[in-house]
Motif scaffolding. Structure first.
Motif, PDB file in Angstrom:
ATOM      1  N   GLU A  21       0.823  -1.206   0.000  1.00 43.54           N
ATOM      2  CA  GLU A  21       0.000   0.000   0.000  1.00 43.54           C
ATOM      3  C   GLU A  21       0.863   1.264   0.000  1.00 43.54           C
ATOM      4  N   ILE A  24       2.333   1.710  -3.510  1.00 47.91           N
ATOM      5  CA  ILE A  24       1.302   2.187  -4.434  1.00 47.91           C
ATOM      6  C   ILE A  24       1.076   3.683  -4.250  1.00 47.91           C
ATOM      7  N   ALA A  25       1.004   4.124  -2.997  1.00 45.05           N
ATOM      8  CA  ALA A  25       0.786   5.547  -2.727  1.00 45.05           C
ATOM      9  C   ALA A  25       1.940   6.386  -3.279  1.00 45.05           C
ATOM     10  N   LYS A  26       3.176   5.917  -3.095  1.00 43.38           N
ATOM     11  CA  LYS A  26       4.337   6.645  -3.609  1.00 43.38           C
ATOM     12  C   LYS A  26       4.315   6.702  -5.126  1.00 43.38           C
ATOM     13  N   MET A  27       3.944   5.603  -5.766  1.00 41.68           N
ATOM     14  CA  MET A  27       3.922   5.566  -7.225  1.00 41.68           C
ATOM     15  C   MET A  27       2.796   6.443  -7.770  1.00 41.68           C
ATOM     16  N   GLU A  28       1.656   6.445  -7.113  1.00 41.42           N
ATOM     17  CA  GLU A  28       0.536   7.270  -7.556  1.00 41.42           C
ATOM     18  C   GLU A  28       0.827   8.758  -7.404  1.00 41.42           C
ATOM     19  N   ASP A  29       1.701   9.079  -6.458  1.00 32.85           N
ATOM     20  CA  ASP A  29       2.072  10.469  -6.241  1.00 32.85           C
ATOM     21  C   ASP A  29       2.805  11.031  -7.461  1.00 32.85           C
ATOM     22  N   GLY A  30       3.502  10.158  -8.185  1.00 30.58           N
ATOM     23  CA  GLY A  30       4.164  10.550  -9.419  1.00 30.58           C
ATOM     24  C   GLY A  30       5.446  11.339  -9.242  1.00 30.58           C
ATOM     25  N   LYS A  31       6.026  11.322  -8.066  1.00 37.08           N
ATOM     26  CA  LYS A  31       7.230  12.105  -7.823  1.00 37.08           C
ATOM     27  C   LYS A  31       8.498  11.262  -7.718  1.00 37.08           C
ATOM     28  N   SER A  37      10.977   4.309  -9.452  1.00 35.69           N
ATOM     29  CA  SER A  37       9.662   3.826  -9.887  1.00 35.69           C
ATOM     30  C   SER A  37       9.741   2.381 -10.360  1.00 35.69           C
ATOM     31  N   TYR A  41       7.965  -0.715  -8.607  1.00 34.41           N
ATOM     32  CA  TYR A  41       7.069  -1.584  -9.366  1.00 34.41           C
ATOM     33  C   TYR A  41       7.482  -3.051  -9.203  1.00 34.41           C
TER      34      TYR A  41
END
Length: 78
Positions: A21, A24-31, A37, A41
């Protein structure tokens, strides 16, 4: 990035899910930079496979405990 589980050691399901979780939050942040990344993944895919395996094993154990016949839970009286 959280450290992978030690070789030969297994992390608890709850810890794996928590780490997934967080990833996922870090990846969704896009930074995250590209390399981070990709690493996130890859780790996420490993954690997902681990969690799915644990859930499948738990489901199989429940099926055995219920005599191979899963039953609906009785409705709780409110």
């Amino acid at each position: 990035m959280p450290k992978p589980a030690p070789a030969g050691g297994e992390i608890p399901f709850e810890k794996a899910l928590e780490e997934l979780e967080t990833l996922i939050a870090k990846m969704e942040d896009g930074k995250l930079p590209l390399e981070e990344s990709l690493a996130a993944y890859q780790r996420g895919a490993e954690l997902l496979k681990f969690c799915e395996g644990k859930l499948t094993a738990a489901q199989a154990r429940v099926a055995v405990l219920e005599g191979e016949l899963l039953k609906d839970l009785p409705e709780a009286d409110s």
